[in-house]
Structure formats: structure tokens, C-alpha cells
Design an enzyme around this catalytic site. Structure first.
Site, PDB file in Angstrom:
ATOM      1  N   ALA A 170       0.861  -1.180   0.000  1.00  0.00           N
ATOM      2  CA  ALA A 170       0.000   0.000   0.000  1.00  0.00           C
ATOM      3  C   ALA A 170       0.898   1.230   0.000  1.00  0.00           C
ATOM      4  CB  ALA A 170      -0.874  -0.011   1.249  1.00  0.00           C
ATOM      5  N   GLY A 222       0.736  -5.040   0.902  1.00  0.00           N
ATOM      6  CA  GLY A 222      -0.469  -5.131   0.073  1.00  0.00           C
ATOM      7  C   GLY A 222      -0.188  -5.758  -1.287  1.00  0.00           C
ATOM      8  N   GLU A 230      -0.365  -9.356  -0.665  1.00  0.00           N
ATOM      9  CA  GLU A 230      -1.786  -9.667  -0.411  1.00  0.00           C
ATOM     10  C   GLU A 230      -2.596  -9.682  -1.706  1.00  0.00           C
ATOM     11  OE1 GLU A 230      -1.931  -6.528   2.539  1.00  0.00           O
ATOM     12  OE2 GLU A 230      -2.453  -7.993   4.082  1.00  0.00           O
ATOM     13  N   GLU A 275       4.829  -5.013   7.130  1.00  0.00           N
ATOM     14  CA  GLU A 275       4.073  -3.955   7.814  1.00  0.00           C
ATOM     15  C   GLU A 275       4.563  -3.723   9.233  1.00  0.00           C
ATOM     16  OE1 GLU A 275       2.779  -6.388   5.958  1.00  0.00           O
ATOM     17  OE2 GLU A 275       1.156  -5.606   4.702  1.00  0.00           O
TER      18      GLU A 275
HETATM   19  N1  CO8 Z   1       4.588   3.269  -0.592  1.00  0.00           N
HETATM   20  C1  CO8 Z   1       4.967   4.427  -1.126  1.00  0.00           C
HETATM   21  N2  CO8 Z   1       6.133   4.595  -1.807  1.00  0.00           N
HETATM   22  C2  CO8 Z   1       6.919   3.514  -1.943  1.00  0.00           C
HETATM   23  C3  CO8 Z   1       6.576   2.261  -1.411  1.00  0.00           C
HETATM   24  C4  CO8 Z   1       5.334   2.149  -0.704  1.00  0.00           C
HETATM   25  N3  CO8 Z   1       4.895   0.992  -0.194  1.00  0.00           N
HETATM   26  N4  CO8 Z   1       7.570   1.390  -1.702  1.00  0.00           N
HETATM   27  C5  CO8 Z   1       8.496   2.073  -2.399  1.00  0.00           C
HETATM   28  N5  CO8 Z   1       8.115   3.352  -2.556  1.00  0.00           N
HETATM   29  C6  CO8 Z   1       8.820   4.454  -3.224  1.00  0.00           C
HETATM   30  C7  CO8 Z   1      10.002   4.932  -2.389  1.00  0.00           C
HETATM   31  O1  CO8 Z   1       9.569   5.836  -1.398  1.00  0.00           O
HETATM   32  C8  CO8 Z   1      10.868   5.585  -3.452  1.00  0.00           C
HETATM   33  O2  CO8 Z   1      10.326   6.847  -3.771  1.00  0.00           O
HETATM   34  P1  CO8 Z   1      11.289   8.160  -3.848  1.00  0.00           P
HETATM   35  O3  CO8 Z   1      12.174   7.853  -5.038  1.00  0.00           O
HETATM   36  O4  CO8 Z   1      10.325   9.253  -4.087  1.00  0.00           O
HETATM   37  O5  CO8 Z   1      12.051   8.202  -2.579  1.00  0.00           O
HETATM   38  C9  CO8 Z   1      10.641   4.680  -4.673  1.00  0.00           C
HETATM   39  O6  CO8 Z   1       9.433   3.964  -4.419  1.00  0.00           O
HETATM   40  C10 CO8 Z   1      11.761   3.661  -4.856  1.00  0.00           C
HETATM   41  O7  CO8 Z   1      11.887   2.935  -3.653  1.00  0.00           O
HETATM   42  P2  CO8 Z   1      13.304   2.751  -2.878  1.00  0.00           P
HETATM   43  O8  CO8 Z   1      14.215   3.909  -3.159  1.00  0.00           O
HETATM   44  O9  CO8 Z   1      13.006   2.449  -1.455  1.00  0.00           O
HETATM   45  O10 CO8 Z   1      13.863   1.460  -3.656  1.00  0.00           O
HETATM   46  P3  CO8 Z   1      14.812   0.312  -3.075  1.00  0.00           P
HETATM   47  O11 CO8 Z   1      15.181  -0.525  -4.258  1.00  0.00           O
HETATM   48  O12 CO8 Z   1      15.891   0.885  -2.238  1.00  0.00           O
HETATM   49  O13 CO8 Z   1      13.851  -0.541  -2.067  1.00  0.00           O
HETATM   50  C11 CO8 Z   1      11.816  -1.679  -1.432  1.00  0.00           C
HETATM   51  C12 CO8 Z   1      12.729  -1.191  -2.588  1.00  0.00           C
HETATM   52  C13 CO8 Z   1      12.536  -2.780  -0.634  1.00  0.00           C
HETATM   53  C14 CO8 Z   1      10.554  -2.218  -2.050  1.00  0.00           C
HETATM   54  C15 CO8 Z   1      11.518  -0.494  -0.478  1.00  0.00           C
HETATM   55  O14 CO8 Z   1      11.028   0.578  -1.267  1.00  0.00           O
HETATM   56  C16 CO8 Z   1      10.490  -0.792   0.568  1.00  0.00           C
HETATM   57  O15 CO8 Z   1      10.819  -1.406   1.575  1.00  0.00           O
HETATM   58  N6  CO8 Z   1       9.240  -0.345   0.374  1.00  0.00           N
HETATM   59  C17 CO8 Z   1       8.189  -0.435   1.352  1.00  0.00           C
HETATM   60  C18 CO8 Z   1       7.693  -1.855   1.526  1.00  0.00           C
HETATM   61  C19 CO8 Z   1       6.625  -1.901   2.595  1.00  0.00           C
HETATM   62  O16 CO8 Z   1       6.843  -1.607   3.749  1.00  0.00           O
HETATM   63  N7  CO8 Z   1       5.411  -2.320   2.181  1.00  0.00           N
HETATM   64  C20 CO8 Z   1       4.304  -2.450   3.073  1.00  0.00           C
HETATM   65  C21 CO8 Z   1       3.476  -1.219   3.016  1.00  0.00           C
HETATM   66  S1  CO8 Z   1       2.156  -1.265   4.188  1.00  0.00           S
HETATM   67  C22 CO8 Z   1       0.986  -2.231   3.454  1.00  0.00           C
HETATM   68  O17 CO8 Z   1       1.113  -2.688   2.353  1.00  0.00           O
HETATM   69  C23 CO8 Z   1      -0.237  -2.463   4.268  1.00  0.00           C
HETATM   70  C24 CO8 Z   1      -1.280  -3.166   3.468  1.00  0.00           C
HETATM   71  C25 CO8 Z   1      -2.545  -3.059   4.212  1.00  0.00           C
HETATM   72  C26 CO8 Z   1      -3.722  -3.256   3.308  1.00  0.00           C
HETATM   73  C27 CO8 Z   1      -3.787  -2.227   2.268  1.00  0.00           C
HETATM   74  C28 CO8 Z   1      -4.160  -0.895   2.803  1.00  0.00           C
HETATM   75  C29 CO8 Z   1      -4.437   0.115   1.735  1.00  0.00           C
END
Ligand code: CO8
Length: 258
Positions: free
Chosen positions: A65, A109, A112, A132
Site C-alpha cells: 500500500a 499489500g 496480499e 508492515e
Molecule cells: N509506498 C509508497 N512509496 C513507496 C513504497 C510504498 N509501499 N515502496 C516504495 N516506494 C517508493 C520509495 O519511497 C521511493 O520513492 P522516492 O524515489 O520518491 O524516494 C521509490 O518507491 C523507490 O523505492 P526505494 O528507493 O526504497 O527502492 P529500493 O530498491 O531501495 O527498495 C523496497 C525497494 C525494498 C521495495 C523499499 O522501497 C520498501 O521497503 N518499500 C516499502 C515496503 C513496505 O513496507 N510495504 C508495506 C506497506 S504497508 C501495506 O502494504 C499495508 C497493506 C494493508 C492493506 C492495504 C491498505 C491500503
């Protein structure tokens, strides 16, 4: 309808939805989920379509998400808008089969959403996780429920409590994914599977899907009874006599989906 966060392509009887927010690792924001829902409804209602494929990019199926969109919400916000239930479950409501073709990250998500599909074909680059817990919450769209049913309690606890990623080989060994293929072959293999499914009798395919899903909802005895009833019901369709006649006559069946 034109879309900004997904691509929708119809290739003969297969509908292909590509999640397309490359700058945000395909993070699932409201707009994307609205567009995904609209595309799924379009494909579900399109008589030409027999199977649906959901995929992302080489780097990410979806990294979860959209955290930036969620970060400032209050309890009142998420409660009053019933955050996520509005359209997050759409993929699990569709009656036609959906294959998730996953390369790169399928986190939170994203994992999921992949689990809401009927099965997952993963590239060898795929990484699954429910991270999460690392941002102070828990999965909210099936990560504690579907994942536990797919891979069992011990592994699901490990994933949900540590937030660690699982690679494609582990996901295959755990039963989370159906197949792992080289990344370069992912779309071809997934499309092949989707075309194959779309070529079968649509009522049989939809009833098969419904019947397998019943195994998750009921007891074995009730499930067996359900299976027998819907098995019988297939004899009401012309495709049953066509399929069996084609076998006996050693020719390809011409299913008419009726
Ligand atoms: N949300 C928003 N932006 C994101 C997300 C995300 N989940 N994941 C990545 N991005 C963005 C980063 O902020 C970054 O943006 P910017 O260039 O503007 O800084 C861009 O994508 C590239 O990401 P990274 O620079 O972090 O790239 P890396 O290769 O270093 O890392 C990862 C990739 C490992 C995927 C890392 O981005 C990461 O850990 N992302 C978050 C993963 C996460 O925690 N996901 C869970 C989110 S919570 C959730 O899903 C709850 C679900 C509940 C049900 C749904 C509710 C709506």
C-alpha cells in the site's frame, strides 16, 4: 475508460493488467486500486475474456500500500472510510480465473494482492514479504489470514513478525507460488497458462475455481457435497457433451461456453 496507474491490454481471450507506477515501485494508492477494480470489472463483464493476468514490472509487482498516502491518516479517517475494504477485495470477488505473474518485490499489500489471485507464477527474481510490522502496523488485506492458510502458521508468523522477505525458491517450497520461472520467461509462461485456461469451457473453468475456493470456506464433507453438485451441473452445458465427444472422436473440442 483510460487509466493512469495501470495498463489494460486484451490479447484474444486473455485480459492483461499491468500495474504501472514505476517511480513508486507500483505502490498501491487509491487511484491504482480504483483503476484496478474498474479494469477487473471490465474484464469480468467482457464475454470475449476467459482469463485475467495481473503483473507488474521487472522490479516490483507491488511494494505494498502507498505508505505516503497512508502516513497521515487518523483512526477516524481509516474507520470512517473503511480503509481498504471499499475496493481492495475486488480481485477475490472476480469469478473468472486470475493469475498473478510476479517479478521483483511483492510486499505488504502487493503480496496480499497476489494472494487474492487464483495462483501465482513467480520469476526467479521475486521477493515476497509482509513488512508492515517494520512500519508500526500489521497486514490489513489478508496477510495474516491468506498467507497463514497458504504456508502454515510457523512460516506465516516468521514472515509477519520479522517482516523478512522470502525469495522465489522459498516461496515455491512453502506453497505460496505455483511455479518459478526465469525472469525473462515470466510473461510468456503466464500468458501460455492464461491462454490455455481461456481455451477451456468457461462454465467449467469458473465452476472449478469456485469449487477449489470452497475448500477454504467449509468442512471437507460440505466441500465434497458442493463439488458433486457442481460437477453434476456441468452436464447441463453443451460443452460437456462437446468435450467428451471430441475425446472419443480424437479431435480438439470446440467449446462454446454454453
Ligand atoms: N509506498 C509508497 N512509496 C513507496 C513504497 C510504498 N509501499 N515502496 C516504495 N516506494 C517508493 C520509495 O519511497 C521511493 O520513492 P522516492 O524515489 O520518491 O524516494 C521509490 O518507491 C523507490 O523505492 P526505494 O528507493 O526504497 O527502492 P529500493 O530498491 O531501495 O527498495 C523496497 C525497494 C525494498 C521495495 C523499499 O522501497 C520498501 O521497503 N518499500 C516499502 C515496503 C513496505 O513496507 N510495504 C508495506 C506497506 S504497508 C501495506 O502494504 C499495508 C497493506 C494493508 C492493506 C492495504 C491498505 C491500503
Amino acid at each position: 475508460m483510460s487509466y493512469e496507474t495501470i495498463l489494460l491490454d486484451k490479447r484474444e481471450a486473455v485480459g492483461i493488467i499491468t500495474l504501472n507506477r514505476p517511480k513508486a515501485m507500483n505502490a498501491l494508492n487509491n487511484q491504482l486500486m480504483d483503476e484496478l477494480t474498474a479494469a477487473l470489472r471490465d474484464l469480468e463483464g467482457d464475454d470475449e475474456i476467459g482469463c485475467i493476468l495481473i503483473t507488474g514490472s521487472d522490479k516490483a509487482f507491488a511494494a505494498g500500500a502507498d505508505i505516503k498516502q497512508m502516513a497521515d491518516k487518523s483512526y477516524r479517517d481509516v474507520f470512517m472510510e473503511d480503509f481498504i475494504s471499499a475496493n481492495w477485495e475486488e480481485a477475490s470477488r472476480v469469478r473468472k480465473p486470475i493469475i498473478a505473474a510476479v517479478a521483483g518485490y511483492a510486499l505488504g499489500g502487493g503480496c496480499e494482492l497476489a494472494m487474492m489471485c487464483d495462483f501465482i507464477i513467480a520469476a526467479d527474481t521475486a521477493k515476497f514479504g509482509q513488512p508492515e510490522i517494520t512500519i508500526g502496523v500489521i497486514p490489513g488485506a489478508g496477510g495474516t489470514q491468506r498467507l497463514t492458510r497458504f504456508i502454515g502458521k510457523s512460516k506465516a508468523m516468521d514472515m509477519v513478525l520479522t517482516g523478512r522477505h522470502m525469495d522465489a525458491a522459498e516461496a515455491l517450497a512453502s506453497g505460496l507460488v505455483a511455479r518459478v520461472v526465469p525472469a525473462d520467461d515470466l510473461l510468456d509462461v503466464a500468458l501460455d497458462a492464461a491462454e490455455k485456461i481461456a481455451g477451456f469451457s468457461r462454465p467449467a473453468v469458473m465452476i472449478a475455481k469456485e469449487s477449489v475456493n470452497r475448500a477454504y470456506e467449509t468442512t471437507l464433507n460440505e466441500g465434497m457435497r458442493f463439488e458433486r453438485r457442481v460437477f453434476h451441473s456441468l452436464f447441463a452445458f453443451e460443452d460437456q457433451s462437446e468435450g467428451m465427444a471430441a475425446f472419443i472422436e480424437k479431435r480438439r473440442p470446440q467449446f462454446k461456453n454454453r
